[in-house]
Motif scaffolding. Sequence first.
Motif, PDB file in Angstrom:
ATOM      1  N   ARG A 175      30.253 -43.354   9.164  1.00  0.00           N
ATOM      2  CA  ARG A 175      31.308 -43.812  10.071  1.00  0.00           C
ATOM      3  C   ARG A 175      30.771 -44.867  11.029  1.00  0.00           C
ATOM      4  O   ARG A 175      31.447 -45.878  11.320  1.00  0.00           O
ATOM      5  CB  ARG A 175      31.862 -42.620  10.856  1.00  0.00           C
ATOM      6  N   LEU A 303      36.752 -43.904   6.592  1.00  0.00           N
ATOM      7  CA  LEU A 303      37.806 -44.544   7.374  1.00  0.00           C
ATOM      8  C   LEU A 303      38.748 -43.534   8.023  1.00  0.00           C
ATOM      9  O   LEU A 303      39.107 -43.668   9.197  1.00  0.00           O
ATOM     10  CB  LEU A 303      38.607 -45.502   6.485  1.00  0.00           C
ATOM     11  N   ARG A 304      39.148 -42.503   7.265  1.00  0.00           N
ATOM     12  CA  ARG A 304      40.094 -41.514   7.791  1.00  0.00           C
ATOM     13  C   ARG A 304      39.478 -40.127   7.961  1.00  0.00           C
ATOM     14  O   ARG A 304      40.124 -39.228   8.511  1.00  0.00           O
ATOM     15  CB  ARG A 304      41.314 -41.412   6.864  1.00  0.00           C
ATOM     16  N   TRP A 312      40.817 -40.002  13.358  1.00  0.00           N
ATOM     17  CA  TRP A 312      40.956 -41.459  13.376  1.00  0.00           C
ATOM     18  C   TRP A 312      42.376 -41.859  13.002  1.00  0.00           C
ATOM     19  O   TRP A 312      42.921 -41.406  12.009  1.00  0.00           O
ATOM     20  CB  TRP A 312      39.961 -42.103  12.407  1.00  0.00           C
ATOM     21  N   GLU A 316      44.603 -49.640  10.768  1.00  0.00           N
ATOM     22  CA  GLU A 316      43.587 -49.808   9.715  1.00  0.00           C
ATOM     23  C   GLU A 316      43.478 -48.584   8.823  1.00  0.00           C
ATOM     24  O   GLU A 316      43.024 -48.688   7.683  1.00  0.00           O
ATOM     25  CB  GLU A 316      42.216 -50.096  10.333  1.00  0.00           C
ATOM     26  N   THR A 317      43.856 -47.416   9.334  1.00  0.00           N
ATOM     27  CA  THR A 317      43.726 -46.177   8.564  1.00  0.00           C
ATOM     28  C   THR A 317      44.999 -45.817   7.804  1.00  0.00           C
ATOM     29  O   THR A 317      45.067 -44.771   7.174  1.00  0.00           O
ATOM     30  CB  THR A 317      43.361 -44.998   9.485  1.00  0.00           C
ATOM     31  N   ARG A 319      47.989 -45.419   5.154  1.00  0.00           N
ATOM     32  CA  ARG A 319      48.080 -45.330   3.693  1.00  0.00           C
ATOM     33  C   ARG A 319      49.165 -46.245   3.145  1.00  0.00           C
ATOM     34  O   ARG A 319      49.164 -46.555   1.962  1.00  0.00           O
ATOM     35  CB  ARG A 319      48.332 -43.874   3.294  1.00  0.00           C
ATOM     36  N   ALA A 331      49.953 -43.779  10.439  1.00  0.00           N
ATOM     37  CA  ALA A 331      48.610 -43.266  10.719  1.00  0.00           C
ATOM     38  C   ALA A 331      48.635 -42.259  11.870  1.00  0.00           C
ATOM     39  O   ALA A 331      47.923 -41.245  11.836  1.00  0.00           O
ATOM     40  CB  ALA A 331      47.665 -44.423  11.054  1.00  0.00           C
TER      41      ALA A 331
END
Length: 344
Positions: A175, A303-304, A312, A316-317, A319, A331
């Motif tokens: 991470r 990322l998640r 998080w 950006e995270t 789907r 997210a």
Amino acid sequence: GTGTIVAETSSMNPLPRNLAVASALVLASWAAPAAARWDSQTLADWMERNVPTRDARALVAIAARAIFAAEPGELSFLHFLAYLNHGGGLQRLAEVEGGAQESRLVGGVQQLAQRLAEPLGDRLHLGTPVRAIDQGRNLRVTTDAGDFEAERVVVALPPALAGRIHYSPALPSRRDRLSQRMPMGSALKVVAAYERPFWRERGFSGEVISDRGPLRLVMDDSSHDGRQHALVGFFLGETAARFTGRPTERRAAALECFARYFGAEAQSPIAYVDQDWIAEPFSRGCYVGNFGPGVWTTLGEALRTPCDRVHWAGTETAREWMGYFEGALEAGERAALEVLAARP
């Protein structure tokens, strides 16, 4: 509401038609069958081998700058494919009518955040940057306004900014490395207001997509009621990096571009404002964090994935609709469900 918009596949979507491959690109890009091959090259590498004409390569480069605020050589080809699939294809992300750029909110998009925040009342603390998160016996969040305790924390920042918080104990290495290798795009926004929409008088829509000049993307930014007339333009990719921190030169270059596109009247706005996102300490770029070559396949799973009691979120995270408002909402819902599921 905050329900998820399900992306439809555009007829111009360049992704593989196999549904399983498309699903992997959305949910776990590192798991796509050709992920290693796609992630080992940049979009520029792929263009050089597969896009035969100069004009076609210029068009793809324009799309990369407009959608990612980055140069083709900065983007993993896997990231390019995955990001497009998150939003329904290249055409849907690039188009105004029927696309991601179609709608504006009367009164400004800040209303979205303001109305979501209203039910929180005085539980919402603004102007209170988080400096440290300590996952000791009692999870403690240290801010400029003091400490807060919580059972769990959701960090809804781009990885590049989330990595600037001090974590104790230190985050898992994957991470931490992800936050170091997922830089923000490079974008600066300028708005020039005018007494009248002279570009319309000449039959122009006000929309420009260009492969030269500092302003690569321009749109008519006039108000919905026709009372105010303006053009909005974007410095993107390497031109944004060149003009950050240079407001005087940036203004002159922007107005020169407007004049080249629409006529000399553009040199004399009644008002001018711009936003240097690269210099903004709580943005450090725009619009979204991007993956360079090799990052998705080596670090993408981080990322998640929660880090103990730290979860998080952030667009950006997402789907679906990564990089967009809808993605940020999706997210947030996912992270909230994670927290609820983890409660005893």
